[in-house]
Enzyme design. Structure first.
Site, PDB file in Angstrom:
ATOM      1  N   MET A 330       0.832  -1.202   0.000  1.00 45.75           N
ATOM      2  CA  MET A 330       0.000   0.000   0.000  1.00 45.75           C
ATOM      3  C   MET A 330       0.863   1.246   0.000  1.00 45.75           C
ATOM      4  SD  MET A 330      -3.033   1.348   0.057  1.00 45.75           S
ATOM      5  CE  MET A 330      -3.209   3.137   0.046  1.00 45.75           C
ATOM      6  N   ASN A 332       0.745   4.303   1.118  1.00 43.46           N
ATOM      7  CA  ASN A 332       0.610   5.405   2.077  1.00 43.46           C
ATOM      8  C   ASN A 332       1.771   6.378   1.889  1.00 43.46           C
ATOM      9  OD1 ASN A 332      -1.312   3.570   3.492  1.00 43.46           O
ATOM     10  ND2 ASN A 332       0.593   2.507   3.969  1.00 43.46           N
ATOM     11  N   HIS A 364       6.078  -0.020  -8.184  1.00 42.69           N
ATOM     12  CA  HIS A 364       4.635   0.308  -8.254  1.00 42.69           C
ATOM     13  C   HIS A 364       4.258   1.293  -7.143  1.00 42.69           C
ATOM     14  CE1 HIS A 364       0.295  -0.903  -8.977  1.00 42.69           C
ATOM     15  NE2 HIS A 364       0.213  -0.376  -7.758  1.00 42.69           N
ATOM     16  N   GLU A 365       4.558   0.934  -5.920  1.00 45.27           N
ATOM     17  CA  GLU A 365       4.122   1.766  -4.787  1.00 45.27           C
ATOM     18  C   GLU A 365       4.828   3.121  -4.798  1.00 45.27           C
ATOM     19  OE1 GLU A 365       1.544   0.753  -3.445  1.00 45.27           O
ATOM     20  OE2 GLU A 365       1.652  -1.339  -4.059  1.00 45.27           O
ATOM     21  N   HIS A 368       3.267   5.662  -7.080  1.00 43.58           N
ATOM     22  CA  HIS A 368       2.065   6.261  -6.482  1.00 43.58           C
ATOM     23  C   HIS A 368       2.384   7.469  -5.604  1.00 43.58           C
ATOM     24  CE1 HIS A 368      -1.149   3.571  -7.562  1.00 43.58           C
ATOM     25  NE2 HIS A 368      -0.682   2.522  -6.932  1.00 43.58           N
TER      26      HIS A 368
HETATM   27 ZN   LIG Z   1      -1.365   0.551  -6.783  1.00 39.23          ZN
END
Ligand SMILES: [Zn+2]
Length: 922
Positions: A330, A332, A364-365, A368
Site C-alpha cells: 500500500m 501510504n 509500483h508503490e 504512487h
Molecule cells: Zn497501486
C-alpha cells in the site's frame, strides 16, 4: 529463410521510405515514424463524422471540480486539518482517541455528516468559537456520524472535537494488529490499511479522496516500539508507565486513505538518496533482508525524480514490512507498507521470483507517491488513473534497471489475461460508476490495473515516450496537492502532443471490451493492399453491443522485422497500399496494442513461415492471439497447436510460460476426462527437451529468465505427472530435510510443490512441521502452499480443517480453502467445506476481499451447474453486494464448460496424432 537478404534491403527501403504519393491509406490516419509511408488520406468524410459523433458521446466526463465529484458526503463542509491523538491497547485491542478537526463551512448548514465505522463516538463538540455539545447519531449501515446543530452554521471556520473508542481486528482494515514469531518469542504489532474506505475505522473523518486535509498524528505506544507514520517523528516523550507518546510532523494536504501508522518491536535499515532519508523497517533480526529493497528504493527515487520532473515531496520515505496478515502493498504517503514476502530478500534462501516481485512492487508503490498521493484520483470511478498508471510504470521502471528480465514480455502475459476477461459479458469499462463502499472495493480489479496499464502503454507508443513523459509532468505539476479525473490526464497529454488524445483514449476507458482487427493482404498490380477491419472481440457473448475504437495500429514486415509503422484505424475499415508485394504483414508489432488480430488464412500461413525469426514479443503476441481465437470460437485449437509446434525449440521463458499456462488450462478441463493422459504425455514430450537443456542445477552466467524457466518447466512436468521428475523432486526434498543448504532459493518452491502434490502422510507431516516452524513469510507461505497441493483427498481434508484453527493468520488460513480447490484439484471438497463453515470463514476475511472470497473457491470448476449453484448460494448466504463478483465467476465457469465441450474432442484428436511433435523452428 526464404528471401535473399540483399534483395530485401532494397525492398524494405522502398516500403518504409516512399515519398508522398506512393502509398495510400483509407479510413486511417498516419502518424509518427510511419508518416512518410502514407501519402494520401482518402477522407471518407461521412464515415468519419459518424465516428466523431460516437466518440463525442462516449466522452462524457469533464475535468475535476470538487463540487461535482461523486461521493456520499455533502461538499458544503470541508475538513482542513486533523489533530488526532490515539492510544491503542494491545491487550483489549481497543483504542481511545481524541480528535480536533478544523473545518470550513462553505454554505449555511444545520448538520454535519462525516464517516465513522466500528467505533463509539462518546463526545462531539463544536467551537464557534463558544463550545456547543452535539448529540452524535451513528449509522452503521451508512458508515456515518450525523451531528444536528441547534442553529444554522454560517460559512466560516470552526473547530470540531471528538472523543471516541475504536477497536482493532486482525483483518487488515483500519488500524489492525498482526501476530508473528520473532527470535525472542511471539509478538504483536500494529499497522493500518485504509484504502479504499477504512480510515473511518481509526478516526472520525471525511473519508472520501477529494477531501484533502493536513494531519497531525500523536500516538501512545509501548516504549520498546518503533512507531512510524507518514511524516518523521517531531517529538517523543516517555510517559513513565512503560509507554511513550510519539508526535509526528504535519503532513501535506492529502486524502484520508493515505494515512499510515505502524508500531511494533521493529528495526530499520537506513540509507538516503536525493536528500531523502530512506528506511526499510522490519521485525526483529530481519533488517539485513531489507538490503535489496533499500537499494531498489534509492535507484527508483532518483529515476522517478527525473522522470516526473518533480522532486519527491516528503523529507523521508519508509518501506515497512508487515509479517503475514496484510497482503500485497500500500502506497501510504511516506510510509509504504508491504507484506514481508514482497519486501524482504534473503540471498541464501529467497528465489529470483521473490527478488523480481520486490523490485516490481517497490516500483509500483513508489510511483504512487507522485501519481496517486501528490495528485489523487477524485473518486473511485477513476481509480484506474492511479492503478493503471502504477501498473504501467512498475514495468517501465523495472525494465529500465533490469532489461534482462524482459518485463514488457511479462506485461504482455498479464495483458492477455485481462483481454480474456474483457471479451466476456461480465466485463466493464475502465471508468465505471462507484456508489458504495462495496463497489469501491470491487473496482480494484484486473480491468483497473492491467487494462489500464495496457492502454497507457499503447498511448505511450502512439505519442512517443518523451512526449508522453512531458505530458505526465504537465499533469502532475498542474494538479499537485489536488485531485483529478481522467479528462485531466488527456488534457495534459493533448497539450504536450498536439494530438486528439481524449478522443482516441476515451473510447478505451469509457467503453467495455476490445476490438478484433482482421488483416488481409492482396497483391494488386504489383502493390500490396493491406485491408483492416475492426469489430468487437467477444468470447461466448453473442448479444454484445457493437462498439468501435480508434485503434493505433503498428504494422511490421515479418519477413524482415524492423521499426514498425504506425497509423490510426478509425471506423470499421481501413486499408494501406504498399508499393510492392514482398512484405509479410504482421499487425500489433511489438505487442504494444490492446487488440486481437485475426489473419486471413493465406496470410496466416505465410506468417507462420517467419515465426521463428520474429522478435519474441511478436511470437508471444501470435501465440496469445492464436489461443484467444480458440476461446472465441473463431479458429480450431489445431491452429494454436501448429504455432506451438513451430516454437518447440524456443528458449524464451515467456514463450514457454504462455504454452504451459494454456496446457494447465486444458489440463484443468481434462480433469476426470479420458483425454487427460494423452494431453499429459504430449506435455512431457514438449517440455522434456527444455529440462534436458537447462538441467536441475543453475549454470554459471545463465540469464535470470533461464532460472525462471527451469522452475516453470520442472513444476509443469511435475504437475503433468512425469515420473522421473517426481522421483527427482522427492529425492531432493529428502536431501533438503537432511540439509537445508542442498536446495537453492529458486528450487525450493518447485521441489516443495511437487513433494506436496504427491505427498503421502509422512511427507505431508514433514512439510507441515516445516510450515509451523517457519519464521519468514516467504518461507511459511511456500510450505503451506505445498500442503494445499496434496492430491490425496484425506490430506486435503486435513488441510481444509487447518483454515478454522489459529495456526495461521486469518488471511493465510482462509486462502487454504482456495488453494486446496485449485492447486490440490479438490474443488468439490473445498466447496462443500466452505459451505459448511461459511460463517467462520467469512469472519476471517478482510472486508476488502469479502466479495471475492466465495467465488475464488469455485473458480476452477468447468461444469455449468456449478455456476448456477454459486450465484444462488451467494445471494442467499453472503450478500447482494457480493453478487457482481459471483456473476463474473459464474460466467467464467460457463465459459470453461462451453470450451470443454467444444474443444476437448478436437484437442484430444490432435494430441493423439502428434505424440512427439512435428516441424522444428527455433
Ligand atoms: Zn497501486
Amino acid at each position: 529463410m526464404d528471401m535473399d537478404q540483399e534483395d530485401y534491403l532494397v525492398e524494405r527501403g522502398a516500403w518504409a521510405g516512399r515519398d508522398v504519393g506512393e502509398a495510400t491509406v483509407d479510413g486511417a490516419r498516419g502518424f509518427g515514424d510511419g508518416l512518410k509511408m502514407f501519402a494520401r488520406i482518402v477522407n471518407r468524410i461521412a464515415a468519419l463524422l459518424v465516428v466523431a459523433a460516437m466518440v463525442w458521446n462516449v466522452r462524457a466526463e469533464g475535468a475535476f471540480s470538487f463540487d461535482s465529484t461523486p461521493g456520499k458526503l455533502a461538499k458544503d463542509i470541508v475538513p482542513r486539518h486533523y489533530e488526532i491523538r490515539l492510544q491503542p491497547d494491545l491487550e483489549s485491542f481497543t483504542t481511545k482517541g481524541t480528535e480536533t478537526v478544523e473545518i470550513e463551512v462553505l454554505k449555511p448548514t444545520d448538520e454535519i455528516v462525516l464517516n465513522v465505522l466500528d467505533m463509539r463516538v462518546k463526545r462531539a463538540t463544536i467551537f464557534k468559537p463558544d463550545e456547543i455539545a452535539l448529540r452524535p447519531h451513528q449509522d452503521a449501515q451508512e458508515q456515518t456520524l450525523r451531528l444536528k446543530l441547534p442553529e444554522k452554521l454560517e460559512p466560516g471556520k470552526y473547530r470540531l472535537v471528538f472523543e471516541f473508542e475504536g477497536r482493532m481486528s486482525e483483518q487488515a482494515q483500519g488500524l489492525f494488529y498482526a501476530r508473528y514469531s520473532a527470535p525472542s518469542g511471539k509478538k504483536i504489532m500494529l499497522a493500518t490499511q485504509m484504502e479504499p474506505t477504512d480510515a473511518r475505522r481509526m478516526f472520525p473523518c471525511w473519508d472520501e479522496p477529494a477531501f484533502r486535509a493536513t494531519y497531525d498524528l500523536t500516538v501512545v505506544v509501548p516504549e520498546k516500539h518503533l512507531a512510524v507514520s507518514n511524516m518523521p517523528i517531531e517529538r517523543e516523550r516517555a510517559l513513565g508507565n512503560g509507554l511513550k507518546e510519539v508526535k509526528f510532523g504535519r503532513t501535506p494536504p492529502m486524502a484520508s486513505y493515505l494515512v499510515v501508522l505502524v508500531s511494533g518491536e521493529l528495526e530499520a535499515l537506513e540509507g538516503q538518496a536525493e536528500g531523502v532519508r530512506i528506511r526499510v523497517i522490519t521485525t526483529e533480526g530481519r533488517k539485513e533482508q531489507g538490503r535489496y529493497a533499500l537499494d531498489a528504493t534509492k535507484k527508483l527515487l532518483t529515476y522517478y525524480n527525473r522522470y516526473f520532473g518533480i522532486k519527491y515531496p516528503l523529507p523521508k520515505l519508509d518501506q515497512i514490512a508487515i509479517p503475514g496478515g496484510f497482503s500485497g502493498a500500500m502506497e501510504n504517503w511516506g510510509g509504504l507498507t508491504y507484506n514481508e514476502s514482497v519486501l524482504l530478500f534473503d540471498p541464501r534462501t529467497s528465489s529470483f521470483q521473490t527478488k523480481q516481485q520486490i523490485f516490481v512492487t517497490v516500483a509500483h508503490e513508489m510511483s504512487h507517491q507522485w501519481f496517486g498521493d501528490l495528485v489523487t484520483t477524485a473518486w473511485w470511478d477513476d481509480l484506474w488513473l492511479n492503478e493503471g498508471f502504477a501498473t504501467w510504470m512498475e514495468t517501465k521502471a523495472t525494465d529500465h534497471f533490469n532489461s534482462d528480465w524482459q518485463m514488457w514480455l511479462n506485461a504482455s502475459s498479464e495483458k492477455t489475461t485481462v483481454m480474456q476477461y474483457d471479451a466476456r459479458s461480465t466485463t466493464h469499462s475502465i471508468q465505471v460508476p462507484v456508489g458504495s463502499e462495496s463497489e469501491a472495493s470491487d473496482s480494484f480489479d484486473e480491468i483497473t490495473y492491467q487494462k489500464g496499464g495496457a492502454i497507457l502503454r499503447m498511448l505511450e507508443d502512439y505519442l512517443g515516450p518523451e512526449v508522453f513523459r512531458r505530458g505526465i509532468h504537465r499533469y502532475l505539476s498542474a494538479h499537485a496537492y489536488s485531485n483529478t479525473m481522467t479528462a485531466d490526464l488527456w488534457e495534459a497529454l493533448e497539450k504536450e502532443s498536439g494530438k486528439p488524445v481524449g478522443a482516441i483514449a476515451s473510447g478505451w476507458t469509457e467503453q467495455p471490451g476490445l476490438p478484433l482487427v482482421t488483416v488481409k493482404a492482396d497483391c494488386d498490380n504489383g502493390r500490396q493492399v493491406v485491408s483492416l477491419r475492426q469489430k468487437r472481440f467477444t468470447a461466448q457473448y453473442p448479444d454484445a453491443e457493437a462498439l468501435e475504437w480508434e485503434v493505433p495500429i503498428a504494422l511490421m514486415d515479418a519477413a524482415h522485422p524492423a521499426a514498425p509503422t504506425h497509423f490510426l484505424l478509425e471506423g470499421k475499415r481501413g486499408s494501406v497500399t504498399l508499393p510492392d508485394c514482398q512484405g509479410v504483414i504482421k499487425a500489433n508489432a511489438g505487442d504494444t496494442g490492446y487488440y486481437r488480430v485475426a489473419y486471413e488464412p493465406t496470410l496466416f500461413a505465410r506468417l507462420q513461415k517467419f515465426l521463428g525469426g520474429l522478435p519474441v514479443a511478436d511470437q508471444l503476441n501470435l501465440l496469445n492471439d492464436g489461443w484467444a481465437m480458440v476461446e472465441a470460437n473463431h479458429a480450431p485449437a489445431t491452429n494454436y497447436f501448429s504455432l506451438v509446434e513451430l516454437l518447440r525449440r524456443a528458449k524464451n521463458y515467456f514463450i514457454w510460460d504462455q504454452i504451459i499456462t494454456t496446457l494447465y488450462l486444458i489440463d484443468g478441463l481434462e480433469q476426470g476426462q479420458p483425454g487427460r493422459a494423452g494431453l499429459q504425455e504430449y506435455a512431457h514430450a514438449l517440455l522434456r527437451p527444455q529440462l534436458e537443456r537447462l538441467g536441475w542445477a543453475a549454470k554459471d552466467g545463465e540469464s535470470p529468465n533461464d532460472a525462471l524457466l527451469r522452475g516453470r518447466v520442472i513444476g509443469a512436468l511435475g504437475q503433468f505427472g512425469d515420473k522421473q521428475v517426481i522421483a527427482e523432486a522427492r529425492a531432493r526434498f529428502e536431501g533438503f530435510l537432511a540439509n537445508r543448504e542442498t536446495l537453492s532459493g529458486d528450487m525450493r518452491p518447485v521441489v516443495l510443490e511437487i513433494a506436496g502434490r504427491y505427498s503421502d502422510r509422512k511427507v505431508y507431516e514433514q512439510i507441515h512441521a516445516l510450515a509451523r516452524d517457519a519464521q519468514g513469510t516467504e518461507e511459511r507461505q511456500m510450505y503451506y502452499r505445498a500442503l494445499c497441493a496434496a492430491l490425496d483427498p484425506d490430506l486435503a481434508r486435513q488441510t481444509l480443517a487447518l483454515s478454522l484453527t489459529d495456526e495461521m493468520v486469518p488471511q493465510e488460513a482462509t486462502d487454504v480453502v482456495v488453494k486446496v480447490a485449485s492447486d490440490g484439484e479438490h474443488a468439490d471438497l473445498a466447496w462443500d467445506f466452505a459451505r459448511e463453515h461459511i460463517k467462520e470463514l467469512l469472519a476471517k476475511v478482510d472486508t476488502f476481499d469479502r466479495n471475492n472470497y466465495v467465488p475464488s473457491i469455485v473458480t476452477s470448476f468447468s461444469d455449468a451447474t456449478r455456476a448456477d449453484e454459486l450465484e444462488a448460494y451467494v445471494k442467499t448466504n453472503v450478500s447482494d453486494d457480493a453478487l457482481a463478483k459471483a456473476t463474473e465467476t459464474a460466467e467464467e465457469i460457463r465459459f470453461r464448460a462451453a470450451l470443454k465441450r467444444r474443444s476437448l474432442p478436437e484437442i484430444d484428436a490432435w494430441v493423439a496424432s502428434h505424440p512427439t511433435g512435428g516441424a522444428n523452428v527455433h
